[in-house]
Design a protein around this motif. Structure first.
Motif, mmCIF file in Angstrom:
data_model
loop_
_atom_site.group_PDB
_atom_site.id
_atom_site.type_symbol
_atom_site.label_atom_id
_atom_site.label_comp_id
_atom_site.label_asym_id
_atom_site.label_seq_id
_atom_site.Cartn_x
_atom_site.Cartn_y
_atom_site.Cartn_z
ATOM 1 N N MET A 126 0.626 -1.175 0.064
ATOM 2 C CA MET A 126 -0.082 0.002 0.089
ATOM 3 C C MET A 126 0.863 1.298 0.128
ATOM 4 O O MET A 126 0.434 2.086 -0.575
ATOM 5 C CB MET A 126 -0.939 0.130 1.110
ATOM 6 C CG MET A 126 -2.046 -1.315 1.339
ATOM 7 S SD MET A 126 -2.949 -1.065 -0.380
ATOM 8 C CE MET A 126 -3.927 0.159 -0.396
ATOM 9 N N GLN A 127 2.011 1.181 0.616
ATOM 10 C CA GLN A 127 2.949 2.472 0.652
ATOM 11 C C GLN A 127 3.260 2.495 -0.778
ATOM 12 O O GLN A 127 3.689 3.586 -1.016
ATOM 13 C CB GLN A 127 4.194 2.220 1.776
ATOM 14 C CG GLN A 127 3.570 2.364 3.032
ATOM 15 C CD GLN A 127 4.951 2.112 4.091
ATOM 16 O OE1 GLN A 127 5.772 1.649 3.623
ATOM 17 N NE2 GLN A 127 4.763 2.685 5.097
ATOM 18 N N LYS A 128 3.629 1.696 -1.341
ATOM 19 C CA LYS A 128 4.418 1.554 -2.705
ATOM 20 C C LYS A 128 3.283 2.363 -3.555
ATOM 21 O O LYS A 128 3.676 3.104 -4.413
ATOM 22 C CB LYS A 128 4.838 0.249 -3.176
ATOM 23 C CG LYS A 128 5.308 0.320 -4.549
ATOM 24 C CD LYS A 128 5.744 -1.243 -4.926
ATOM 25 C CE LYS A 128 6.336 -1.183 -6.460
ATOM 26 N NZ LYS A 128 6.704 -2.362 -6.706
ATOM 27 N N THR A 129 2.065 1.746 -3.571
ATOM 28 C CA THR A 129 0.746 2.244 -4.252
ATOM 29 C C THR A 129 0.765 3.742 -4.104
ATOM 30 O O THR A 129 0.542 4.533 -4.977
ATOM 31 C CB THR A 129 -0.261 1.664 -4.061
ATOM 32 O OG1 THR A 129 -0.174 0.237 -4.418
ATOM 33 C CG2 THR A 129 -1.384 2.142 -4.680
ATOM 34 N N LEU A 130 0.819 4.223 -2.642
ATOM 35 C CA LEU A 130 0.656 5.781 -2.250
ATOM 36 C C LEU A 130 1.722 6.497 -3.098
ATOM 37 O O LEU A 130 1.514 7.680 -3.721
ATOM 38 C CB LEU A 130 0.772 5.750 -1.063
ATOM 39 C CG LEU A 130 0.452 7.049 -0.528
ATOM 40 C CD1 LEU A 130 -0.782 7.888 -1.013
ATOM 41 C CD2 LEU A 130 0.600 7.334 0.965
ATOM 42 N N LEU A 131 2.877 5.967 -2.860
ATOM 43 C CA LEU A 131 4.014 6.562 -3.413
ATOM 44 C C LEU A 131 4.002 6.807 -4.873
ATOM 45 O O LEU A 131 4.214 7.820 -5.751
ATOM 46 C CB LEU A 131 5.217 6.247 -2.974
ATOM 47 C CG LEU A 131 5.871 6.035 -1.495
ATOM 48 C CD1 LEU A 131 7.020 5.355 -1.061
ATOM 49 C CD2 LEU A 131 6.025 7.584 -1.059
ATOM 50 N N ASN A 132 3.594 5.802 -5.567
ATOM 51 C CA ASN A 132 3.509 5.854 -7.063
ATOM 52 C C ASN A 132 2.282 6.838 -7.297
ATOM 53 O O ASN A 132 2.396 7.619 -8.393
ATOM 54 C CB ASN A 132 3.156 4.659 -7.819
ATOM 55 C CG ASN A 132 4.105 3.646 -7.806
ATOM 56 O OD1 ASN A 132 5.412 4.103 -7.483
ATOM 57 N ND2 ASN A 132 4.101 2.189 -7.664
ATOM 58 N N MET A 133 1.243 6.854 -6.653
ATOM 59 C CA MET A 133 0.174 7.837 -6.819
ATOM 60 C C MET A 133 0.820 9.366 -6.718
ATOM 61 O O MET A 133 0.545 10.241 -7.613
ATOM 62 C CB MET A 133 -0.937 7.560 -5.970
ATOM 63 C CG MET A 133 -1.824 6.396 -6.320
ATOM 64 S SD MET A 133 -3.101 6.359 -5.269
ATOM 65 C CE MET A 133 -4.036 7.797 -5.271
ATOM 66 N N ARG B 226 -5.245 -6.606 -5.403
ATOM 67 C CA ARG B 226 -4.804 -8.048 -5.503
ATOM 68 C C ARG B 226 -3.354 -8.267 -4.953
ATOM 69 O O ARG B 226 -2.750 -8.807 -4.263
ATOM 70 C CB ARG B 226 -4.639 -8.155 -6.968
ATOM 71 C CG ARG B 226 -5.688 -8.988 -7.349
ATOM 72 C CD ARG B 226 -5.378 -9.501 -8.888
ATOM 73 N NE ARG B 226 -4.703 -10.771 -8.727
ATOM 74 C CZ ARG B 226 -4.123 -11.644 -9.626
ATOM 75 N NH1 ARG B 226 -3.874 -10.946 -10.722
ATOM 76 N NH2 ARG B 226 -3.523 -12.535 -9.461
ATOM 77 N N GLN B 227 -2.551 -6.732 -4.952
ATOM 78 C CA GLN B 227 -1.068 -6.685 -4.195
ATOM 79 C C GLN B 227 -1.239 -6.702 -2.737
ATOM 80 O O GLN B 227 -0.421 -7.355 -2.159
ATOM 81 C CB GLN B 227 -0.534 -5.517 -4.780
ATOM 82 C CG GLN B 227 -0.218 -5.508 -6.232
ATOM 83 C CD GLN B 227 0.564 -4.192 -6.899
ATOM 84 O OE1 GLN B 227 0.237 -3.022 -6.196
ATOM 85 N NE2 GLN B 227 0.864 -4.269 -7.902
ATOM 86 N N ALA B 228 -2.295 -5.950 -2.164
ATOM 87 C CA ALA B 228 -2.618 -6.115 -0.793
ATOM 88 C C ALA B 228 -3.140 -7.192 -0.210
ATOM 89 O O ALA B 228 -2.511 -7.774 0.991
ATOM 90 C CB ALA B 228 -3.607 -4.862 -0.378
ATOM 91 N N MET B 229 -3.899 -7.907 -0.975
ATOM 92 C CA MET B 229 -4.400 -9.354 -0.522
ATOM 93 C C MET B 229 -3.373 -10.474 -0.610
ATOM 94 O O MET B 229 -3.507 -11.548 0.164
ATOM 95 C CB MET B 229 -5.744 -9.684 -1.036
ATOM 96 C CG MET B 229 -6.788 -9.070 -0.459
ATOM 97 S SD MET B 229 -8.482 -9.930 -0.973
ATOM 98 C CE MET B 229 -8.382 -9.340 -2.706
ATOM 99 N N GLN B 230 -2.358 -10.543 -1.623
ATOM 100 C CA GLN B 230 -1.571 -11.467 -1.779
ATOM 101 C C GLN B 230 -0.738 -12.308 -0.700
ATOM 102 O O GLN B 230 -0.897 -13.286 -0.501
ATOM 103 C CB GLN B 230 -0.586 -10.782 -2.929
ATOM 104 C CG GLN B 230 0.102 -12.330 -3.401
ATOM 105 C CD GLN B 230 -0.622 -13.180 -4.434
ATOM 106 O OE1 GLN B 230 -1.619 -12.665 -4.864
ATOM 107 N NE2 GLN B 230 -0.081 -14.331 -4.307
ATOM 108 N N PRO B 231 -0.221 -11.482 0.276
ATOM 109 C CA PRO B 231 0.532 -11.902 1.427
ATOM 110 C C PRO B 231 -0.548 -12.501 2.304
ATOM 111 O O PRO B 231 -0.065 -13.965 2.865
ATOM 112 C CB PRO B 231 1.227 -10.819 2.249
ATOM 113 C CG PRO B 231 1.127 -9.596 1.125
ATOM 114 C CD PRO B 231 0.012 -9.793 0.265
#
Length: 116
Positions: free
Chosen positions: A77-84, A97-102
């Motif tokens: 989620m941090q990576k997504t926020l920084l990308n945004m 999907r990326q957040a649920m995967q782990p």
């Protein structure tokens, strides 16, 4: 000034629809494997003493795995926020999907391991 085009909330392309469907299936698998894991662990707690080495190891493993999964999901989620913030926007079906995967991976592995 250049304006970024917003991504749709509803997937419009066949590939995006397939990704959104995969998110739903992943959520369903996560839900069912989590219920199975909870059931198996409750049976263990009811049939074995809590101070036995096997139960202590299982409880420690449970806590460690949950912490690791939550850290990995937080990093996603941090990576997504920084990308945004840098102008790169991914649709919700990709980030979910990326957040649920782990959680999904660990829940399925635990369900398989405990069902033996």
């Amino acid at each position: 000034m250049k304006h970024a085009t917003p991504t749709a909330l509803i997937p419009m392309s066949p590939f995006a629809m397939m990704d959104a469907w995969k998110v739903g299936m992943m959520a369903l698998e996560l839900w069912t494997s989590s219920l199975s894991t909870i059931n198996h662990r409750n049976q263990l707690w009811q049939t074995q003493p809590f101070f036995s080495p096997k139960m202590m190891k299982e409880n420690q493993r449970m806590v460690t795995e949950k912490l690791e999964a939550s850290m990995e999901a937080g990093f996603a989620m941090q990576k997504t926020l920084l990308n945004m913030l840098s102008g790169q926007h991914a649709p919700w079906w990709v980030t979910s999907r990326q957040a649920m995967q782990p959680y999904h991976q660990r829940s399925r592995a635990n369900s398989r391991r405990l069902s033996r």
